[in-house]
Design a protein around this motif. Sequence first.
Motif, PDB file in Angstrom:
ATOM      1  N   PHE A  52      64.862 -14.451 -12.765  1.00 49.36           N
ATOM      2  CA  PHE A  52      63.492 -14.666 -12.287  1.00 49.36           C
ATOM      3  C   PHE A  52      62.508 -14.885 -13.433  1.00 49.36           C
ATOM      4  N   HIS A  53      62.918 -14.580 -14.672  1.00 50.22           N
ATOM      5  CA  HIS A  53      62.083 -14.840 -15.837  1.00 50.22           C
ATOM      6  C   HIS A  53      62.300 -16.232 -16.433  1.00 50.22           C
ATOM      7  N   SER A  54      63.396 -16.889 -16.073  1.00 51.81           N
ATOM      8  CA  SER A  54      63.857 -18.075 -16.798  1.00 51.81           C
ATOM      9  C   SER A  54      63.062 -19.328 -16.481  1.00 51.81           C
ATOM     10  N   PHE A  55      62.982 -20.198 -17.491  1.00 52.03           N
ATOM     11  CA  PHE A  55      62.393 -21.516 -17.290  1.00 52.03           C
ATOM     12  C   PHE A  55      63.430 -22.441 -16.644  1.00 52.03           C
ATOM     13  N   THR A  56      62.975 -23.590 -16.199  1.00 50.60           N
ATOM     14  CA  THR A  56      63.828 -24.542 -15.486  1.00 50.60           C
ATOM     15  C   THR A  56      65.089 -24.881 -16.255  1.00 50.60           C
ATOM     16  N   ASP A  57      64.960 -25.113 -17.566  1.00 53.11           N
ATOM     17  CA  ASP A  57      66.103 -25.572 -18.348  1.00 53.11           C
ATOM     18  C   ASP A  57      67.231 -24.546 -18.423  1.00 53.11           C
ATOM     19  N   ASP A  82      71.684 -17.943  -4.469  1.00 48.48           N
ATOM     20  CA  ASP A  82      71.193 -17.353  -5.721  1.00 48.48           C
ATOM     21  C   ASP A  82      72.105 -17.618  -6.919  1.00 48.48           C
ATOM     22  N   MET A  83      72.805 -18.738  -6.900  1.00 48.80           N
ATOM     23  CA  MET A  83      73.604 -19.090  -8.070  1.00 48.80           C
ATOM     24  C   MET A  83      72.698 -19.360  -9.269  1.00 48.80           C
ATOM     25  N   LEU A  84      71.504 -19.818  -9.008  1.00 41.71           N
ATOM     26  CA  LEU A  84      70.518 -20.051 -10.060  1.00 41.71           C
ATOM     27  C   LEU A  84      69.332 -19.126  -9.844  1.00 41.71           C
ATOM     28  N   GLY A  85      68.827 -18.567 -10.937  1.00 39.00           N
ATOM     29  CA  GLY A  85      67.645 -17.719 -10.855  1.00 39.00           C
ATOM     30  C   GLY A  85      67.927 -16.323 -10.315  1.00 39.00           C
ATOM     31  N   ASN A  86      66.888 -15.550 -10.195  1.00 36.17           N
ATOM     32  CA  ASN A  86      66.869 -14.155  -9.741  1.00 36.17           C
ATOM     33  C   ASN A  86      67.544 -13.228 -10.746  1.00 36.17           C
ATOM     34  N   VAL A  87      68.887 -13.270 -10.877  1.00 33.16           N
ATOM     35  CA  VAL A  87      69.552 -12.462 -11.907  1.00 33.16           C
ATOM     36  C   VAL A  87      70.605 -13.294 -12.634  1.00 33.16           C
ATOM     37  N   TRP A  88      70.699 -13.072 -13.948  1.00 36.12           N
ATOM     38  CA  TRP A  88      71.843 -13.572 -14.694  1.00 36.12           C
ATOM     39  C   TRP A  88      73.099 -12.936 -14.115  1.00 36.12           C
ATOM     40  N   GLU A  89      74.241 -13.623 -14.245  1.00 38.48           N
ATOM     41  CA  GLU A  89      75.481 -13.091 -13.690  1.00 38.48           C
ATOM     42  C   GLU A  89      76.563 -13.055 -14.758  1.00 38.48           C
ATOM     43  N   TRP A  90      77.136 -11.865 -14.960  1.00 38.78           N
ATOM     44  CA  TRP A  90      78.236 -11.708 -15.903  1.00 38.78           C
ATOM     45  C   TRP A  90      79.438 -12.556 -15.482  1.00 38.78           C
ATOM     46  N   CYS A  91      80.092 -13.167 -16.456  1.00 37.16           N
ATOM     47  CA  CYS A  91      81.373 -13.847 -16.237  1.00 37.16           C
ATOM     48  C   CYS A  91      82.458 -13.121 -17.025  1.00 37.16           C
ATOM     49  N   LEU A  92      83.707 -13.451 -16.741  1.00 33.84           N
ATOM     50  CA  LEU A  92      84.835 -12.783 -17.378  1.00 33.84           C
ATOM     51  C   LEU A  92      84.943 -13.115 -18.858  1.00 33.84           C
ATOM     52  N   ASP A  93      84.543 -14.316 -19.239  1.00 36.06           N
ATOM     53  CA  ASP A  93      84.829 -14.841 -20.582  1.00 36.06           C
ATOM     54  C   ASP A  93      84.084 -14.148 -21.711  1.00 36.06           C
ATOM     55  N   THR A  94      84.761 -14.117 -22.860  1.00 40.23           N
ATOM     56  CA  THR A  94      84.091 -13.855 -24.129  1.00 40.23           C
ATOM     57  C   THR A  94      83.446 -15.165 -24.571  1.00 40.23           C
ATOM     58  N   TYR A  95      82.189 -15.113 -24.968  1.00 39.54           N
ATOM     59  CA  TYR A  95      81.462 -16.333 -25.311  1.00 39.54           C
ATOM     60  C   TYR A  95      81.932 -16.885 -26.653  1.00 39.54           C
ATOM     61  N   ASP A  96      82.114 -18.199 -26.683  1.00 43.68           N
ATOM     62  CA  ASP A  96      82.444 -18.928 -27.907  1.00 43.68           C
ATOM     63  C   ASP A  96      81.777 -20.293 -27.794  1.00 43.68           C
ATOM     64  N   SER A  97      80.841 -20.585 -28.683  1.00 49.97           N
ATOM     65  CA  SER A  97      80.099 -21.848 -28.600  1.00 49.97           C
ATOM     66  C   SER A  97      80.997 -23.058 -28.793  1.00 49.97           C
ATOM     67  N   GLU A  98      82.185 -22.858 -29.380  1.00 52.49           N
ATOM     68  CA  GLU A  98      83.107 -23.967 -29.635  1.00 52.49           C
ATOM     69  C   GLU A  98      84.247 -24.029 -28.626  1.00 52.49           C
ATOM     70  N   PHE A  99      84.208 -23.195 -27.605  1.00 49.72           N
ATOM     71  CA  PHE A  99      85.359 -23.087 -26.706  1.00 49.72           C
ATOM     72  C   PHE A  99      85.651 -24.385 -25.970  1.00 49.72           C
ATOM     73  N   TRP A 116      64.835 -18.292  -7.525  1.00 50.23           N
ATOM     74  CA  TRP A 116      63.672 -17.569  -8.028  1.00 50.23           C
ATOM     75  C   TRP A 116      63.689 -17.673  -9.549  1.00 50.23           C
ATOM     76  N   PHE A 117      62.679 -18.321 -10.118  1.00 54.35           N
ATOM     77  CA  PHE A 117      62.607 -18.474 -11.570  1.00 54.35           C
ATOM     78  C   PHE A 117      61.154 -18.388 -11.989  1.00 54.35           C
ATOM     79  N   SER A 118      60.850 -18.723 -13.234  1.00 52.82           N
ATOM     80  CA  SER A 118      59.521 -18.442 -13.790  1.00 52.82           C
ATOM     81  C   SER A 118      58.385 -19.070 -13.000  1.00 52.82           C
TER      82      SER A 118
END
Length: 290
Positions: A259-264, A217-234, A193-195
């Motif tokens: 459900f709000h997200s675009f395909t990308d 529902d791995m994609l779309g419907n709801v974002w899912e929290w992960c354990l990690d702290t985000y780091d763009s360089e990780f 389920w997406f936009s």
Amino acid sequence: MSKETSIELLEQETVPDDLILLIREIFKTDRFGRPVVTDGEILYNGYQLLKQMPHALEEEILYYRFYKDREQRYEALIAPHMVDLKPQPFNMGSGPDSKYLYCGEEPSHSVRLSPYKISKIPVTEEIYHEYNRSYEVSGSRFPVVNVTWYDAFMFAVWCDAELPTEAEWEYACRGGINGPFFCAEEHLAAHAWFSENSKGSLHEIAQHSANPYGLYDMLGNVWEWCLDTYDSEFYHKGDVLNPVNLMVPGNKSCRGGSFHSFTDMCRPAFRHHEPASFYAYDLGFRVSKR
């Protein structure tokens, strides 16, 4: 006592008697083993502080209260929804020639994971209600939303599970397919389920086809929290085996789009992040177990 005062006490370096009394209060449970205090941030701060205290105190407060019967809770609430994965090495992230490429997705790199289990559905309102009786249930088959990372983390602890790492989440989402999606892009609406098909609304779980690993529902419907702290360089510095970023402070990673997200955004490699105290009506989680 206010939440702010409680957190200030929990952040003290010493362990005065009033702090021990506060922690005992925080981890009280009712006769069904449910926590009386359900604010995830307060519970998390108390949980981390207890890890630094004498073992006898940790045992008294956690093992005989918050942890009590958690194996049974896992079997009753979580185990029926778990899928066993025995991962092969896979390429995590996106390469420079990818059709879609955003910050934090590079470089594509080989990762190896130990065997683990992951829930085939996001945690539902009905399941979460067994932990937090004040959480209002709109329908048993809707994913739980409006939960912070702290809430998700402590729920997982309470039922003897964990939040998946980003690597575990991405491996599970890919379903053994090494491409931008686990299906042809034009078939995404059959899985998510997406936009383009959600009409701007949250949907019940498992209404679309599962991915190749039988996960919904791995994609779309709801974002899912992960354990990690985000780091763009990780991805430039993470381990090859079971990578996870546990550095604090920092925003926490969430995956999968909503459900709000675009395909990308509804791609296995897309990385999003929010403060651990953030919550939204399109943000939930699923659990794993190692």
